[in-house]
Design a protein around this motif. Structure first.
Motif, PDB file in Angstrom:
ATOM      1  N   GLN A   3      82.502  82.430  49.811  1.00  0.00           N
ATOM      2  CA  GLN A   3      82.480  81.155  49.092  1.00  0.00           C
ATOM      3  C   GLN A   3      83.851  80.550  48.786  1.00  0.00           C
ATOM      4  O   GLN A   3      83.960  79.355  48.585  1.00  0.00           O
ATOM      5  N   ARG A   4      84.910  81.355  48.725  1.00  0.00           N
ATOM      6  CA  ARG A   4      86.213  80.812  48.310  1.00  0.00           C
ATOM      7  C   ARG A   4      86.863  80.010  49.436  1.00  0.00           C
ATOM      8  O   ARG A   4      87.792  79.258  49.199  1.00  0.00           O
ATOM      9  N   LYS A   5      86.381  80.199  50.654  1.00  0.00           N
ATOM     10  CA  LYS A   5      86.981  79.483  51.781  1.00  0.00           C
ATOM     11  C   LYS A   5      86.426  78.059  51.842  1.00  0.00           C
ATOM     12  O   LYS A   5      85.315  77.806  51.395  1.00  0.00           O
ATOM     13  N   PRO A   6      87.208  77.122  52.426  1.00  0.00           N
ATOM     14  CA  PRO A   6      86.687  75.754  52.543  1.00  0.00           C
ATOM     15  C   PRO A   6      85.581  75.666  53.611  1.00  0.00           C
ATOM     16  O   PRO A   6      85.480  76.539  54.465  1.00  0.00           O
ATOM     17  N   VAL A   7      84.791  74.593  53.533  1.00  0.00           N
ATOM     18  CA  VAL A   7      83.702  74.417  54.508  1.00  0.00           C
ATOM     19  C   VAL A   7      84.274  73.674  55.716  1.00  0.00           C
ATOM     20  O   VAL A   7      84.582  72.488  55.635  1.00  0.00           O
ATOM     21  N   ARG A   8      84.424  74.379  56.843  1.00  0.00           N
ATOM     22  CA  ARG A   8      85.017  73.753  58.032  1.00  0.00           C
ATOM     23  C   ARG A   8      84.019  73.645  59.186  1.00  0.00           C
ATOM     24  O   ARG A   8      84.211  72.888  60.110  1.00  0.00           O
ATOM     25  N   LYS A   9      82.981  74.472  59.125  1.00  0.00           N
ATOM     26  CA  LYS A   9      82.063  74.525  60.261  1.00  0.00           C
ATOM     27  C   LYS A   9      80.696  73.953  59.885  1.00  0.00           C
ATOM     28  O   LYS A   9      80.227  74.169  58.772  1.00  0.00           O
ATOM     29  N   ALA A  10      80.096  73.241  60.837  1.00  0.00           N
ATOM     30  CA  ALA A  10      78.749  72.705  60.599  1.00  0.00           C
ATOM     31  C   ALA A  10      77.844  73.089  61.752  1.00  0.00           C
ATOM     32  O   ALA A  10      78.235  72.986  62.928  1.00  0.00           O
ATOM     33  N   GLU A  50      83.237  63.097  58.406  1.00  0.00           N
ATOM     34  CA  GLU A  50      83.712  62.442  57.174  1.00  0.00           C
ATOM     35  C   GLU A  50      83.900  63.473  56.057  1.00  0.00           C
ATOM     36  O   GLU A  50      84.762  63.332  55.194  1.00  0.00           O
ATOM     37  N   ALA A  51      83.083  64.547  56.099  1.00  0.00           N
ATOM     38  CA  ALA A  51      83.153  65.572  55.043  1.00  0.00           C
ATOM     39  C   ALA A  51      84.234  66.610  55.330  1.00  0.00           C
ATOM     40  O   ALA A  51      84.363  67.592  54.601  1.00  0.00           O
ATOM     41  N   GLY A  52      84.994  66.436  56.414  1.00  0.00           N
ATOM     42  CA  GLY A  52      86.120  67.335  56.696  1.00  0.00           C
ATOM     43  C   GLY A  52      85.788  68.483  57.643  1.00  0.00           C
ATOM     44  O   GLY A  52      86.591  69.399  57.819  1.00  0.00           O
ATOM     45  N   ILE A  53      84.619  68.428  58.273  1.00  0.00           N
ATOM     46  CA  ILE A  53      84.238  69.488  59.224  1.00  0.00           C
ATOM     47  C   ILE A  53      85.100  69.384  60.481  1.00  0.00           C
ATOM     48  O   ILE A  53      85.306  68.283  61.005  1.00  0.00           O
ATOM     49  N   ASP A  54      85.607  70.536  60.970  1.00  0.00           N
ATOM     50  CA  ASP A  54      86.402  70.490  62.206  1.00  0.00           C
ATOM     51  C   ASP A  54      85.813  71.323  63.340  1.00  0.00           C
ATOM     52  O   ASP A  54      86.377  71.396  64.418  1.00  0.00           O
ATOM     53  N   THR A  55      84.662  71.956  63.088  1.00  0.00           N
ATOM     54  CA  THR A  55      84.004  72.721  64.154  1.00  0.00           C
ATOM     55  C   THR A  55      82.515  72.394  64.146  1.00  0.00           C
ATOM     56  O   THR A  55      81.823  72.619  63.143  1.00  0.00           O
ATOM     57  N   LEU A  56      82.046  71.829  65.250  1.00  0.00           N
ATOM     58  CA  LEU A  56      80.646  71.412  65.361  1.00  0.00           C
ATOM     59  C   LEU A  56      79.918  72.449  66.208  1.00  0.00           C
ATOM     60  O   LEU A  56      80.316  72.706  67.353  1.00  0.00           O
ATOM     61  N   ILE A  57      78.875  73.042  65.647  1.00  0.00           N
ATOM     62  CA  ILE A  57      78.140  74.093  66.365  1.00  0.00           C
ATOM     63  C   ILE A  57      76.717  73.596  66.619  1.00  0.00           C
ATOM     64  O   ILE A  57      75.951  73.379  65.674  1.00  0.00           O
ATOM     65  N   PHE A  58      76.390  73.373  67.882  1.00  0.00           N
ATOM     66  CA  PHE A  58      75.056  72.875  68.224  1.00  0.00           C
ATOM     67  C   PHE A  58      74.197  74.040  68.706  1.00  0.00           C
ATOM     68  O   PHE A  58      74.603  74.776  69.603  1.00  0.00           O
ATOM     69  N   VAL A  59      73.033  74.195  68.091  1.00  0.00           N
ATOM     70  CA  VAL A  59      72.097  75.219  68.552  1.00  0.00           C
ATOM     71  C   VAL A  59      71.062  74.506  69.406  1.00  0.00           C
ATOM     72  O   VAL A  59      70.216  73.769  68.894  1.00  0.00           O
ATOM     73  N   THR A  60      71.178  74.694  70.722  1.00  0.00           N
ATOM     74  CA  THR A  60      70.330  73.935  71.647  1.00  0.00           C
ATOM     75  C   THR A  60      69.372  74.876  72.371  1.00  0.00           C
ATOM     76  O   THR A  60      69.587  76.074  72.418  1.00  0.00           O
ATOM     77  N   SER A  61      68.356  74.289  72.980  1.00  0.00           N
ATOM     78  CA  SER A  61      67.466  75.099  73.796  1.00  0.00           C
ATOM     79  C   SER A  61      68.032  75.109  75.219  1.00  0.00           C
ATOM     80  O   SER A  61      68.849  74.260  75.575  1.00  0.00           O
TER      81      SER A  61
END
Ligand code: UTP
Length: 298
Positions: A3-10, A50-61
């Protein structure tokens, strides 16, 4: 504890079957359906950036390449637009994912549920708090986006945060529903979360919508979850298992949400977004007026 780390991944789970939109979703994910001229997934990605995410992880079929194609460069198209001097259009397709933002695609080989889709992203997320955005929940706000608001609350509270909104009585069987107590800081601390309860079993009328910031300990909890409602591995059950060891807050975000996973919400979003486009506003309003007159509503 992450929890102490910032949110960078979505994480963007886009491997569902999308049965409510068949046949449109037979060969493309429902997240590629457009609201006016942008696919649902692009609105969600913009909210994350916009929320500061720098890594986008797509879970695709396995079958669906449309999502990665959408965010990849399109050499032929770009060359043609440049040659034709269509710089504005070129800019619109070139700036979808800015430099410095990485994209990762992971495969969910079988649609075993949202919880299972999130579990597929475990090795990419690692030991960090991370966001989840369900692109079929579109949230429009004049101020900061819903995820930005939640990142702010996560920064202040160091707790996991789940987006919620008041739902009508008859909708409890369609949502995850949370029970909350107000903590010392005035935040809504979740003590119960249930998937699609009957009205009499619902702990409140606060329904979970598709925005989450979760501690990475949810992965261990999801690993132990047995298939629940609908035979799927439910994210809700993983979060329920996490509640005893990690604080999770419910956050009623500011903004209007459209349930674009269902036809009615999708059409409402299309109309509202069209009315925001300067070139579409007047003709669409004219058309709506005509429809209202012809149907005897006005
Ligand atoms: P939904 O509950 O809306 O299911 O998934 P669905 O299959 O997409 O659509 P319907 O109900 O058949 O019309 C919520 C989110 O979870 C993803 C979906 O892509 C959507 O973003 N999901 C769901 C997965 O990625 N994998 C799954 O196994 C299930």
């Amino acid at each position: 504890m992450s929890q102490r780390k910032p949110v960078r991944k979505a994480v963007f789970p886009v491997a569902g079957l999308g049965t409510r939109f068949l046949p449109a979703t037979k060969s493309i994910p429902k997240e590629m359906l457009p609201i006016v001229d942008k696919p649902l997934i692009q609105y969600a990605v913009e909210e994350a950036l916009e929320a500061g995410i720098d890594t986008l992880i797509f879970v695709t079929s396995r079958k669906k390449h449309a999502i990665s194609d959408h965010f990849d460069s399109a050499f032929e198209l770009e060359t043609r637009l440049a040659a034709d001097g269509k710089t504005e259009l070129l800019e619109r397709i070139n700036t979808i994912v800015p430099d410095g933002v990485s994209r990762v695609h992971v495969t969910q080989t079988e649609a075993l549920g949202l919880g299972h889709a999130i579990l597929c992203a475990e090795s990419v997320v690692g030991d960090e708090p991370f966001a989840i955005l369900l692109a079929d929940d579109m949230i429009r706000n004049d101020g900061p986006g819903a995820l930005s608001q939640m990142v702010q609350l996560h920064r202040e509270s160091r707790s996991s945060v789940i987006g919620v909104e008041e739902i009508p009585d008859e909708m409890t069987t369609s949502y995850g529903v949370v029970g909350v107590d107000f903590d010392d800081s005035g935040h809504r601390a979740i003590h119960t979360i249930v998937e699609k309860p009957k009205l009499e079993d619902a702990p409140s009328r606060l329904g979970v919508v598709g925005r989450y910031i979760l501690d990475s300990s949810v992965f261990a909890c999801l690993g132990n979850v047995k298939p629940g409602a609908g035979g799927e591995i439910q994210l809700t059950d993983g979060i329920a298992a996490m509640l005893s060891s990690h604080p999770v807050l419910a956050y009623p975000f500011e903004g209007q949400r459209y349930d674009c996973g269902a036809r009615q919400g999708f059409i409402k979003a299309t109309i509202d977004y069209a009315l925001e486009q300067p070139d579409l506003r007047d003709p669409v309003l004219e058309h709506l007026l005509q429809v209202l007159r012809e149907s005897g509503r006005i």
